[in-house]
Design an enzyme around this catalytic site. Structure first.
Site, PDB file in Angstrom:
ATOM      1  N   LYS A   1     -13.475 -11.465   3.294  1.00 53.03           N
ATOM      2  CA  LYS A   1     -14.730 -11.180   2.596  1.00 53.03           C
ATOM      3  C   LYS A   1     -15.273  -9.850   3.090  1.00 53.03           C
ATOM      4  O   LYS A   1     -15.006  -9.413   4.211  1.00 53.03           O
ATOM      5  CB  LYS A   1     -15.769 -12.296   2.799  1.00 53.03           C
TER       6      LYS A   1
ATOM      7  N   PRO B   1      -7.527  -9.134  10.824  1.00 54.58           N
ATOM      8  CA  PRO B   1      -7.771  -8.942  12.255  1.00 54.58           C
ATOM      9  C   PRO B   1      -8.936  -9.779  12.754  1.00 54.58           C
ATOM     10  O   PRO B   1      -9.868 -10.089  12.005  1.00 54.58           O
ATOM     11  CB  PRO B   1      -8.117  -7.450  12.346  1.00 54.58           C
ATOM     12  N   MET B   2      -8.872 -10.152  14.025  1.00 53.98           N
ATOM     13  CA  MET B   2     -10.001 -10.819  14.660  1.00 53.98           C
ATOM     14  C   MET B   2     -11.037  -9.777  15.069  1.00 53.98           C
ATOM     15  O   MET B   2     -10.682  -8.652  15.422  1.00 53.98           O
ATOM     16  CB  MET B   2      -9.522 -11.619  15.876  1.00 53.98           C
TER      17      MET B   2
ATOM     18  N   GLY C   1     -13.107  -8.331  13.099  1.00 55.27           N
ATOM     19  CA  GLY C   1     -13.149  -7.270  12.105  1.00 55.27           C
ATOM     20  C   GLY C   1     -14.295  -7.372  11.121  1.00 55.27           C
ATOM     21  O   GLY C   1     -14.509  -6.477  10.317  1.00 55.27           O
TER      22      GLY C   1
ATOM     23  N   GLY D   1     -11.968 -13.761   8.840  1.00 54.65           N
ATOM     24  CA  GLY D   1     -10.621 -14.315   8.806  1.00 54.65           C
ATOM     25  C   GLY D   1     -10.505 -15.732   9.343  1.00 54.65           C
ATOM     26  O   GLY D   1      -9.950 -16.612   8.691  1.00 54.65           O
ATOM     27  N   GLY D   2     -11.025 -15.977  10.541  1.00 60.92           N
ATOM     28  CA  GLY D   2     -10.949 -17.321  11.115  1.00 60.92           C
ATOM     29  C   GLY D   2     -11.730 -18.330  10.307  1.00 60.92           C
ATOM     30  O   GLY D   2     -11.290 -19.476  10.115  1.00 60.92           O
TER      31      GLY D   2
ATOM     32  N   ASP E   1     -20.111 -18.678   7.815  1.00 65.29           N
ATOM     33  CA  ASP E   1     -19.126 -18.086   6.908  1.00 65.29           C
ATOM     34  C   ASP E   1     -18.191 -19.125   6.300  1.00 65.29           C
ATOM     35  O   ASP E   1     -17.661 -18.928   5.202  1.00 65.29           O
ATOM     36  CB  ASP E   1     -18.280 -17.038   7.648  1.00 65.29           C
TER      37      ASP E   1
END
Length: 292
Positions: free
Chosen positions: A12, A100-101, A103, A107-108, A142
């Site tokens: 996102k 990427p973490m 970022g 992502g997670g 999120d």
């Protein structure tokens, strides 16, 4: 159904992010528009013969017990047990990560949301979207957004969501090679927390009437991240030569909107070798919806 393979977990972008205040419990009051794009992690789920939840691959920096994917699976497994009196089958989960973490791309959280949605299908749990979003909220604001599954105007701590239209465009995204710890950004003495609230109609009318791809509002976290991490400031400056560049989330990734894919390709051809750059298309809804 014994497996669900190739399940997308998209990134996102925060098209703007305003910090309007802070609650008594320390959580910040935010307003933002979350835009899903077609850059995705990919998850694979296969049922087991026992009740174990097993992540099949190593993810550097993410111990299994702390992985939001495993935590999401445990939450849903417990809810199915509560509702039916029976523990659903265990699952083998493989996570192919490209996001990427640290970022600011979620992502997670996106991986966790895809886990909720895929296992709801695989276990035939029958939970509605709103029920999954409520279960997901303890893992972070999120996660419910990705289950919400469409461009969203967010308020509160990010959990109050309304669908909103946003530009149909391409984005160039730069990973500047640093991870921005969210807590460090939000606790900074330099963070302003008093941006006046806007209405969703302010965002909508801005984009309906604009003549270019300049973004609405700003990211209040950007000036903090740029102060703490010069790499972010350098990426904002470099991409700013293309258009209205800004950071997403609490960083570190920086993006700019362009109208056409070939424009994105032209920018990517010039990205300095020290950075990772990629292009992504704005999506109107989560790509897993068609699969489920």
């Amino acid at each position: 159904m014994k497996s669900l393979l190739n399940c997308p977990a998209p990134a996102k972008l925060n098209l703007f992010l305003h910090v309007n205040g802070r609650r008594a419990d320390g959580y910040h009051l935010l307003q933002s528009v979350f835009q899903i794009v077609d850059r995705c992690d990919t998850l694979h789920f296969s049922l087991r013969d026992d009740a174990e939840l097993h992540r099949c691959n190593d993810i550097p920096g993410v111990p299994v017990e702390e992985d939001l994917v495993i935590r999401a699976a445990r939450i849903l497994q417990a809810e199915v047990l509560r509702r039916t009196g029976a523990l659903p089958a265990g699952v083998n989960i493989t996570v192919d990560k490209i996001l990427p973490m640290g970022g600011g791309l979620g992502g997670g959280s996106s991986d966790a949301a895809t886990t909720f949605m895929a296992l709801n299908k695989l276990w035939a749990a029958g939970l509605q979207r709103e029920e999954l979003m409520a279960l997901a909220l303890p893992l972070g604001a999120d996660v419910p957004f990705f289950i919400f599954g469409q461009t969203g105007f967010a308020e509160g701590v990010g959990e109050e969501l309304q669908p909103v239209d946003a530009p149909d465009c391409w984005y160039v995204v730069i990973e500047p090679g640093v991870a921005c710890p969210t807590a460090q950004i939000f606790t900074s003495e330099h963070l302003t927390r008093d941006t006046p609230p806007v209405k969703m109609s302010d965002f909508s009318s801005y984009h309906a009437n604009r003549q270019d791809l300049r973004q609405f509002g700003r990211n209040d976290l950007q000036q903090v991240a740029c102060r703490l991490f010069p790499q972010v400031a350098e990426a904002v400056e470099w991409l700013g030569a293309v258009g209205d560049a800004r950071m997403t989330g609490s960083g570190a990734c920086v993006f700019v909107a362009v109208q056409r894919e070939e424009q994105a390709d032209a920018v990517l051809a010039k990205v300095p070798a020290a950075w990772t750059g990629w292009k992504a298309k704005a999506l109107k809804q989560h790509p897993i919806i068609a699969k489920l």
